[in-house]
Design an enzyme around this catalytic site. Sequence first.
Site, short mmCIF file in Angstrom:
data_model
loop_
_atom_site.label_atom_id
_atom_site.label_comp_id
_atom_site.label_asym_id
_atom_site.label_seq_id
_atom_site.Cartn_x
_atom_site.Cartn_y
_atom_site.Cartn_z
N ALA A 7 8.17 -3.18 -9.69
CA ALA A 7 8.07 -2.70 -8.31
C ALA A 7 6.84 -1.80 -8.24
O ALA A 7 6.94 -0.57 -8.41
CB ALA A 7 9.33 -1.94 -7.94
N THR A 25 7.24 7.33 -6.22
CA THR A 25 7.79 6.28 -7.07
C THR A 25 8.89 5.55 -6.29
O THR A 25 8.97 5.70 -5.07
CB THR A 25 8.29 6.87 -8.42
N ASN A 26 9.69 4.75 -6.95
CA ASN A 26 10.76 4.02 -6.27
C ASN A 26 11.93 3.86 -7.24
O ASN A 26 11.78 4.15 -8.43
CB ASN A 26 10.23 2.68 -5.76
N PRO A 27 13.08 3.40 -6.75
CA PRO A 27 14.27 3.43 -7.63
C PRO A 27 14.37 2.27 -8.61
O PRO A 27 15.44 2.08 -9.22
CB PRO A 27 15.45 3.38 -6.64
#
Length: 419
Positions: free
Chosen positions: A291, A224-226
Amino acid sequence: MSASPLSDRHLILGVTGSIAAYKAALLVRRFKTAGAEVQVLMTSAAERFVPALTLGTLSEREVLTDIFPENEDGSWTQHVTLGEWADAFVVAPATAQTIAKLAHGFCDSMLTATALSARAPVLVCPAMDREMYRHAATQRNLERLRDNGYKVMPAAHGELASGLEGQGRMPAPKDIAARVGALIETSADDDAPSPQLSGPLAGAHVLVTAGPTREPIDPVRMLTNPSTGTMGYALAREAARRGASVTLVSGPTALSPPEAVDVVRVDTAREMNDAVQARREDADYVFMAAAVADYTPAHPSDSKHKKTEEDAPLTVQLRRTPDILRTLGAHKQPGQVLVGFALETDAPRRHARRKLEQKNLDWIVVNNPAEDGAGFGPTNRVTLLRRDGPPESLPLLPKAEVAEALLDRVLAAAPHRSQ
Ligand code: C5P
């Protein structure tokens, strides 16, 4: 005589494995007599108590059980379609097992998956033995269902199949039908056009995506990403404030849904793609602020990966996810406005301009996360690139103000056609 509130309504009846399942036949009859269309979903345990043929014949629709039906058109997203179709979803009888699953968001059957997809009110009508009903675990699960917005009818008192007397009987079909009618009437009032639906975007459909996606490696690990979702949520809120009818397709975030916005929750890039493509034709403006993961594990494991020996590397093979925005660009409707976002660390404008052209966008919002206050977080410093016009750099702003500025520019260039 006034028409029944169930007349011409779409009802889903979820039937689970309780001895009271035979009463589902009475419920189907009652709903049909009131003029409703009824889709029955059964758990496999329910089929041991009442034949699908009985409920299918009474409802005049095929009863569904498995989330992966063996049909040829690959329509495994039927739970989503049904969730949208329903005006109310009734689980009667609801066993302790299904209540526990619904309370925790399990979706291992057509019934539980459709309950998760349902936008309509969900009414749960428990039926079980007295001790099971009284048990702290069941009571906590029922409480949890209420917290999640479900309606729960208390079980009725009387003689139970176990021979015991007490609370645990399924509420009477006539009481359930009356409660469903009342729920539908109340939710129809909630759907009444809101006075806020005026403004420059009145009549426009705006589709916004937000947040990260999560790509499973195994049941407990993911890529995943922030992303926090702040930008997309701010855009959705601002578009609704300007009168648009807004759908926000959101990856997992900790944010509360903006008021008067229809939120569709997804996890993976593939799910986000399905949710967006299903809605692309109606959208006048699309803001793709999510995102989205570009890669996903090619073979997610059903069981947790074991640790390897100290020096042995673990290899996870990745494959590309669908490029949602590129597909939107390839199928752009006349008059539709597509806005993308680009997080670029080197030569941001040049790379973003190329994306704008490759993905057939009208606007692209570029930011460089290496700059102070830009990228993931509450503020951003962006440059707006448009297909035909000079770039414009905005100062460092809270994301709510970036949303306002972006909507101002996009609407000035392409006002909604009903205006
Ligand atoms: O190509 P890149 O990922 O930098 O493009 C960013 C834009 O494309 C964003 O608007 C993002 O939401 C969108 N995107 C997408 N599908 C992907 C990856 C990115 O729609 N798989």
